[in-house]
Design a protein around this motif. Structure first.
Motif, short mmCIF file in Angstrom:
data_model
loop_
_atom_site.label_atom_id
_atom_site.label_comp_id
_atom_site.label_asym_id
_atom_site.label_seq_id
_atom_site.Cartn_x
_atom_site.Cartn_y
_atom_site.Cartn_z
N SER A 31 18.43 16.88 0.94
CA SER A 31 19.82 16.52 1.20
C SER A 31 20.09 16.55 2.69
O SER A 31 19.43 17.28 3.44
CB SER A 31 20.77 17.50 0.51
OG SER A 31 20.63 17.45 -0.89
N ASP A 33 23.56 16.86 5.28
CA ASP A 33 24.99 17.18 5.33
C ASP A 33 25.60 16.55 6.57
O ASP A 33 25.23 16.86 7.69
CB ASP A 33 25.18 18.70 5.35
CG ASP A 33 26.63 19.13 5.27
OD1 ASP A 33 27.54 18.29 5.46
OD2 ASP A 33 26.87 20.32 5.02
N ILE A 38 27.65 15.29 1.68
CA ILE A 38 26.23 15.59 1.48
C ILE A 38 25.57 14.44 0.72
O ILE A 38 26.02 14.07 -0.36
CB ILE A 38 26.07 16.91 0.71
CG1 ILE A 38 26.76 18.04 1.50
CG2 ILE A 38 24.60 17.21 0.45
CD1 ILE A 38 27.07 19.27 0.70
N ASP A 40 22.27 13.08 -1.16
CA ASP A 40 21.00 13.44 -1.79
C ASP A 40 20.06 12.25 -1.64
O ASP A 40 20.40 11.12 -1.96
CB ASP A 40 21.20 13.77 -3.27
CG ASP A 40 21.85 15.11 -3.49
OD1 ASP A 40 21.93 15.90 -2.52
OD2 ASP A 40 22.28 15.39 -4.61
N GLU A 51 27.88 14.12 -2.50
CA GLU A 51 28.83 15.20 -2.77
C GLU A 51 29.80 15.26 -1.59
O GLU A 51 29.38 15.20 -0.43
CB GLU A 51 28.11 16.54 -2.92
CG GLU A 51 29.07 17.66 -3.25
CD GLU A 51 28.39 18.99 -3.50
OE1 GLU A 51 29.08 19.92 -3.93
OE2 GLU A 51 27.16 19.11 -3.26
#
Length: 123
Positions: A31, A33, A38, A40, A51
């Motif tokens: 992942s 950030d 975030i 993946d 996310e």
């Protein structure tokens, strides 16, 4: 060339105010950030999920509105140096749909290959 993924699930956690769009059959590698967004990444360098932390704040909507998402779309442009993400979320509120957009830019710290990718979810 646009590489596109159709995700088929999302999960919103009202307690932590985070949302996760996922559903790819690809194998997870790691992942990255980008300031609370975030990504993946699969073993073959595709973005397989997103996310978003503090999502109600980032999209300027109430937490209750996030229970009625009708559409989510993200366009991810990866250059040698940066990753630019443009997102659009469509929510049902009262008697109609509202659109919210969010753009973010971060460093390509994983050295992902140059590409343009998209993720979409229709509910």
């Amino acid at each position: 060339m646009l590489q596109s993924s159709q995700v088929n699930k999302y999960d919103y956690d009202i307690q932590s105010d985070s949302i996760f769009f996922y559903g790819s059959d690809k194998k997870y590698r790691s992942s990255i950030d980008l300031d609370g967004i975030i990504l993946d990444v699969s073993e073959d360098d595709y973005i397989m999920g997103i996310e978003i932390l503090d999502v109600s704040e980032k999209f300027n909507v109430s937490k209750m509105d996030l229970s009625s998402i009708k559409h989510f779309e993200a366009n991810i442009e990866i250059s040698k140096e940066n990753i630019k993400i443009s997102m659009e979320m469509r929510l049902f509120k009262r008697n109609g749909l509202i659109n919210r957009c969010l753009d973010t830019l971060g460093l390509n710290s994983m050295n992902l290959p140059v590409s343009t990718q998209g993720i979409a979810l229709n509910c």
